[in-house]
Write an enzyme that holds these catalytic residues in place. Structure first.
Site, PDB file in Angstrom:
ATOM      1  N   HIS A  66       0.824  -1.206   0.000  1.00 15.30           N
ATOM      2  CA  HIS A  66       0.000   0.000   0.000  1.00 15.30           C
ATOM      3  C   HIS A  66       0.863   1.262   0.000  1.00 15.30           C
ATOM      4  O   HIS A  66       2.079   1.227   0.202  1.00 15.30           O
ATOM      5  CB  HIS A  66      -0.925   0.004   1.221  1.00 15.30           C
ATOM      6  CG  HIS A  66      -0.191   0.139   2.528  1.00 15.30           C
ATOM      7  ND1 HIS A  66       0.231   1.346   3.031  1.00 15.30           N
ATOM      8  CD2 HIS A  66       0.198  -0.789   3.446  1.00 15.30           C
ATOM      9  CE1 HIS A  66       0.846   1.168   4.184  1.00 15.30           C
ATOM     10  NE2 HIS A  66       0.847  -0.130   4.460  1.00 15.30           N
ATOM     11  N   SER A 134       1.273   3.979  -5.272  1.00 14.64           N
ATOM     12  CA  SER A 134       1.855   5.206  -4.761  1.00 14.64           C
ATOM     13  C   SER A 134       3.269   4.950  -4.220  1.00 14.64           C
ATOM     14  O   SER A 134       4.117   4.446  -4.951  1.00 14.64           O
ATOM     15  CB  SER A 134       0.929   5.804  -3.699  1.00 14.64           C
ATOM     16  OG  SER A 134       1.291   7.126  -3.369  1.00 14.64           O
TER      17      SER A 134
END
Length: 304
Positions: A66, A134
């Site tokens: 993540h 990201s």
């Protein structure tokens, strides 16, 4: 009539719980989502950090990482489309989610990559397919650059790590002022973090926003430090020329946080790659369009 009274009482009780115990209600909701995704919660210990992770499915190993301010559950809604095909593992990055918070630790990109590499080594995963969103994408790409023998392929979802990806008003404003919508000072500010990171916001009830906002506020000081460590890390193009790892590079065309121009920068770094620009999607393709994002990945995997 009795049924209606019972139903009204149940709804009232649920609303009360949502207002008074949003963290507990979020935990229950996430447990349900994980079960639907075929995921089980487990834990590892690396470099002084407890690292919770989700695992499910069988077959070739796919590790998902993540991004900044997120956690392992950012991938839970896409997991249901992946666990029928792969053994999926989704760790919390140290300093995020349910992992240990250590104010005495360093959180540069190389430190975080070292910890993810140690996590995979501890589990005896060997050579894996790895994806990230990201800053998680930056970690995945840097791990592939440093240890190409351990990475079979990359799945980069709006990855950080290049000058082009940082060429947005949001990042430029942060570099000039220190203000960043992912650094949440009040619970009410969490709505702005959702707005900036999603063009097509996934369903997230108010109690979930409240609970996640409370966690973000508690993490403000630590995450301010981590953000500085991450953005001061060397850019990928300044550290590497071309890299041979196969890669699927995905970017939401409406990403406000990291520029879609970063897709071309990563394509040059990984010439054995495919680029997919998703129209109508922001910074979190796996959460905004989980089925489409998964289908595109499954199709890509059939080509390598």
């Amino acid at each position: 009539m009795v049924y209606l009274y019972v139903l009204a009482a149940a709804i009232g009780a649920l609303m009360l719980v949502a207002r008074l115990a949003p963290v507990r209600l979020l935990a229950l909701a996430m447990a349900v989502e994980r079960r639907i995704g075929g995921l089980t919660l487990k834990s590892a210990h690396v470099d002084g950090f407890d690292i919770p992770y989700l695992e499910g499915g069988s077959g070739p190993v796919l590790v998902l990482i993540h991004g900044f301010g997120g956690d392992k559950d950012n991938f839970v809604r896409i997991a249901r489309f992946l666990t029928p095909h792969y053994r999926v593992l989704i760790p919390d990055q140290p300093g995020f989610g349910g992992s240990t918070r250590r104010l005495d630790a360093r959180y540069t990109m190389h430190d975080q990559v070292d910890r993810i590499a140690a996590f995979m080594q501890q589990l005896g995963l060997g050579r894996v397919h790895i994806g990230g969103n990201s800053f998680g994408g930056f970690i995945a790409a840097l791990h592939a650059a440093r240890s190409p023998e351990l990475v079979a392929s990359l799945w980069l979802l709006d990855p950080a790590g290049t000058a082009a990806s940082y060429s947005t008003p949001v990042i430029q404003h942060y570099e000039a002022t220190g203000d960043n919508p992912l650094l949440v000072k009040t619970v009410a500010d969490f709505d702005e973090a959702i707005r900036v990171t999603t063009h097509k916001p996934p369903f997230l009830p108010r109690f979930a926003r409240t609970a996640l906002g409370m966690r973000a506020v508690a993490d403000f000081a630590l995450h301010t430090r981590i953000a500085r460590d991450l953005l001061e890390s060397p850019l990928m193009e300044n550290a590497y020329d071309t890299l041979a790892t196969p890669a699927l590079i995905v970017w939401g065309a409406q990403d406000e946080l990291l520029s879609p121009a970063g897709a071309e920068a990563y394509r040059k770094l990984f010439p054995n790659s495919q680029v997919n620009i998703m129209q109508g999607i922001g910074h979190l393709p796996m959460a905004e369009a989980p089925r489409q994002t998964a289908d595109d990945y499954l199709a890509y995997r059939r080509t390598i």
